[in-house]
Design a protein around this motif. Structure first.
Motif, PDB file in Angstrom:
ATOM      1  N   ASN A 228       0.794  -1.228   0.000  1.00  0.00           N
ATOM      2  CA  ASN A 228       0.000   0.000   0.000  1.00  0.00           C
ATOM      3  C   ASN A 228       0.829   1.282   0.000  1.00  0.00           C
ATOM      4  N   THR A 230       2.473   4.541  -1.337  1.00  0.00           N
ATOM      5  CA  THR A 230       2.202   5.500  -2.412  1.00  0.00           C
ATOM      6  C   THR A 230       3.146   6.694  -2.247  1.00  0.00           C
ATOM      7  N   ASP A 232       2.303   9.383  -1.189  1.00  0.00           N
ATOM      8  CA  ASP A 232       1.862  10.106   0.013  1.00  0.00           C
ATOM      9  C   ASP A 232       2.381   9.492   1.304  1.00  0.00           C
ATOM     10  N   THR A 233       3.143   8.394   1.192  1.00  0.00           N
ATOM     11  CA  THR A 233       3.733   7.783   2.385  1.00  0.00           C
ATOM     12  C   THR A 233       4.828   8.705   2.924  1.00  0.00           C
ATOM     13  N   GLU A 258       9.778  -0.530  -2.298  1.00  0.00           N
ATOM     14  CA  GLU A 258       8.523   0.143  -2.640  1.00  0.00           C
ATOM     15  C   GLU A 258       8.626   1.655  -2.385  1.00  0.00           C
ATOM     16  N   ASN A 262       8.289   4.671  -5.278  1.00  0.00           N
ATOM     17  CA  ASN A 262       7.334   5.777  -5.127  1.00  0.00           C
ATOM     18  C   ASN A 262       7.997   7.104  -4.768  1.00  0.00           C
TER      19      ASN A 262
END
Length: 312
Positions: A228, A230, A232-233, A258, A262
């Protein structure tokens, strides 16, 4: 509960807050540095909310107050979250299990953390917290919880549950110590490599999180933070040990990958050797001799340097 700890030049206020009226298990303990007139008057400080680990079966004391005090020494207001876990007290003997808490199932612990962040932000003025400089620091299962907030803070179900804007739940930075980040990877590795005791621990921990000790592939995927990530993390610092045989280091590696995909700022440290659950890796958090690991002790100063950069 309200205590004042007096030193020569420092007064720290310690306050324990019950997060939900109908649940005395879930608390947030605040360690608030004094607004001393010797420093800048009404100085707003950054804050760290600590999520101890414990396999969602309990929350470890070794990853709680000692870590809070170490961050406090760096000038942070600190908070320790005791979130919903499967047992109502720490398990000393797996042959004599304590009373079960039916509220441990995910996403309730995530809502506990969301409420904790909300409390810190809504009290920021009174506590002299900089509301734009709030970090999470989680260990093991607490690392899973902190990472889950990092990737889900914008999700509608959190906003709907707490009736507040999602922006209030976003951490400004996240520190993860030997975190569980990929449940699918964990299941495969446990089946291949774990001894019977660790398989038993995995099963009871799964019962705490999923409500069943045999979760489906879809359930595993849904609550794996690695699935999950993105743009925005928030910025993330991760540390692990390469030979951790309870929560495997691949969790940290796949999550970092990940974050890189991103374009999320991150820092990753994998130390060559160390048991699971090192906490500060020194005498202050040692439950036994294996928890004192000089090679891993630098993680805290590395994290503090990194955190200063992201919260200033």
């Amino acid at each position: 509960m309200h205590h004042t700890v007096k030193g020569e030049k420092l007064v720290m206020k310690i306050e324990k807050i019950q997060l939900w009226e109908d649940n005395d298990l879930v608390t947030l303990t605040a360690y608030l540095l004094d607004n001393s007139q010797e420093f800048q008057a009404d100085k707003k400080r950054p804050a760290v909310i600590i999520c101890p680990g414990g396999g969602y079966l309990g929350t470890s004391d070794r990853e709680a107050e000692p870590v809070a005090l170490r961050f406090a020494a760096k000038g942070y207001h600190t908070f320790v979250l005791r979130y919903n876990t499967y047992f109502r007290e720490w398990v000393k003997d797996f042959k004599q299990l304590p009373e079960v808490n039916e509220r441990s199932q995910y996403p309730q612990p995530l809502l506990d953390l969301a409420k904790a962040i909300l409390i810190v932000r809504t009290n920021a003025k009174e506590w002299l917290v900089n509301p734009d400089a709030i970090a999470l620091c989680g260990f093991s299962a607490g690392g899973h919880l902190a990472a889950s907030m990092a990737v889900h803070w914008q999700d509608h179900f959190i906003q709907k549950s707490l009736q507040e804007s999602n922006t209030l739940f976003k951490p400004n930075a996240v520190i993860l110590g030997y975190p569980l980040l990929d449940y699918e990877l964990m299941k495969a590795k446990v089946e291949q490599e774990a001894d019977e005791a660790k398989k038993g621990f995995w099963e009871i921990s799964s019962k705490a999180v999923f409500g069943t000790n045999k979760p489906t592939e879809q359930q595993l995927k849904e609550i794996s933070p690695v699935r999950n990530v993105t743009g925005d993390t928030p910025p993330t610092f991760i540390w692990h040990t390469a030979d951790d045989d309870l929560v495997y280091a691949e969790n940290a590696l796949v999550f970092a990958l990940e974050l890189a995909k991103n374009k999320v700022p991150y820092e990753l440290h994998v130390f060559q050797s160390g048991v699971h659950g090192l906490s500060l890796s020194d005498q202050t958090t040692a439950g036994n001799a294996s928890h004192i690991n000089e090679a891993c002790q630098p993680w805290f100063e590395l994290a503090a340097t990194w955190l200063k950069k992201h919260l200033e």
